[in-house]
Design an enzyme around this catalytic site. Structure first.
Site, mmCIF file in Angstrom:
data_model
loop_
_atom_site.group_PDB
_atom_site.id
_atom_site.type_symbol
_atom_site.label_atom_id
_atom_site.label_comp_id
_atom_site.label_asym_id
_atom_site.label_seq_id
_atom_site.Cartn_x
_atom_site.Cartn_y
_atom_site.Cartn_z
ATOM 1 N N PRO A 2 44.661 48.745 31.901
ATOM 2 C CA PRO A 2 45.637 49.904 32.041
ATOM 3 C C PRO A 2 46.932 49.770 31.891
ATOM 4 C CG PRO A 2 44.053 49.741 33.830
ATOM 5 C CD PRO A 2 43.985 48.628 33.262
ATOM 6 N N GLU A 3 47.680 50.418 30.733
ATOM 7 C CA GLU A 3 49.104 50.391 30.597
ATOM 8 C C GLU A 3 49.336 51.422 30.883
ATOM 9 O OE1 GLU A 3 49.621 48.533 26.419
ATOM 10 O OE2 GLU A 3 47.833 47.520 26.666
ATOM 11 N N HIS A 94 32.014 46.297 43.368
ATOM 12 C CA HIS A 94 33.328 45.895 43.292
ATOM 13 C C HIS A 94 34.239 47.092 43.781
ATOM 14 C CE1 HIS A 94 32.317 42.308 41.102
ATOM 15 N NE2 HIS A 94 31.617 43.020 40.081
ATOM 16 N N ARG A 113 37.629 42.165 38.521
ATOM 17 C CA ARG A 113 38.113 40.864 38.634
ATOM 18 C C ARG A 113 39.203 40.826 39.652
ATOM 19 N NH1 ARG A 113 38.688 40.286 31.890
ATOM 20 N NH2 ARG A 113 36.865 41.282 31.688
#
Length: 287
Positions: A2-3, A94, A113
């Site tokens: 995500p930017e 997660h 992550r």
DNA sequence: AACATCTCCTGAAAGC
DNA sequence: TGCTTTCAGGAGATGT
């Protein structure tokens, strides 16, 4: 990953669903996603019975305002997802944080992550929320000024790719959009920033806004992990011109897209349209 | 100041 | 086929 456009899309899809809602329960499954300040216990207690009163994006950070003045701030980093569910499915491996609202809806933060972070800060504690207070100008903000942007390049000897990735220089850009901006501007990613001519910096200024607006209109780029606040993929990956397209034909000329590590990141560019600024600073990019 | 390298982390992809 | 290694990257820390 995500930017700015992805974070903006998450905000737009999420805020209408949670604005005005009151947090009933807080479940933290993996404590290391909770950033400073304070303990996880204080984090959970601080959210209890708070209402979401508003929200905005700053750089790649998602900021939710709560009644009482505190802010709940997320950084999704690489693989973070933040989405709303009315009837939560069984949680995934997660899922690290679940906020349940009084009406039964849930806000779920998951991150494969686990680079992402969530912060809860009171007024005056914003410096603890990731890089929030160190961020440069917003590329789409009303105060973002061309002349100021041009001046900021003055003594920057580093390479343009590294400079545009630097969040304190300009907020919200990541690897994908920097490559797209440099391609549209005919600038090689290794060009020293202070070698750029004024018209090239103007081009970066304009193409940056253009690419980001188009990507927001396309609801972001889903390369692998990104989803919006409703769990949907974006569409802009189909419109990327160079990123991830090593070996493919350049959309503008007959050459082929190359890939090279620049500033520690995979960089995709057209060797013909984006001449190496080190060897050919007067390149116009025509080929 | 600029740049390289390491760290965090998992899973997909590449290598053998 | 199946195991092992590499790679991806945001950002902060550390080393040169």
């Amino acid at each position: 990953m995500p930017e700015l456009p992805e974070v903006e899309t998450v905000l737009r899809s999420l805020l209408p669903k949670i604005k005005g809602k009151e947090i009933n329960t807080v479940r933290v499954m993996h404590e290391d996603v909770v950033g400073w300040p304070g303990s996880v216990k204080e984090f959970s207690r601080g959210l209890f019975r708070k209402k979401v009163t508003g929200g905005f994006r700053r750089g790649k950070l998602l900021v939710f305002e709560l009644n009482g003045g505190k802010k709940l701030i997320f950084h999704l980093r690489m693989t973070g997802r933040l989405y709303y569910r009315i009837n939560p499915a069984p949680l995934e491996k997660h899922s690290h944080l679940v906020l349940e609202f009084v009406d039964g809806g849930t806000l779920i933060f998951e991150d494969t992550r686990r680079f992402g972070r969530v912060y809860l800060v009171a007024p005056g504690e914003e410096c603890y929320a990731g890089n929030l207070e160190k961020l440069g100008p917003e590329p789409l903000g009303p105060d973002f000024d061309l002349e100021e942007f041009v001046r900021a390049f003055d003594k920057k000897k580093g390479r343009i790719k590294a400079l545009l990735l630097n969040q304190s220089f300009i907020a919200g850009l990541g690897n994908i959009y920097v490559d797209e901006i440099l391609f549209r501007s005919n600038i090689h990613p290794e060009t020293p920033a202070n070698n750029l001519e004024k018209h090239q910096i103007e081009s970066i200024f304009l193409k940056m806004k253009e690419v980001l607006k188009e990507a927001i209109a396309g609801r972001g780029t889903t390369f692998r992990d990104y989803r919006d606040g409703e769990g949907r993929s974006g569409d802009f990956q189909n419109l990327l011109q160079v990123y991830g397209r090593e070996g493919e034909k350049c959309p503008r000329c007959s050459d082929f897209i190359e890939r090279k590590k620049v500033a520690g990141r995979s960089s995709f560019f057209c060797p013909c349209c984006q001449k190496d600024g080190i060897n050919d600073p007067s390149s116009t990019g025509e080929c």
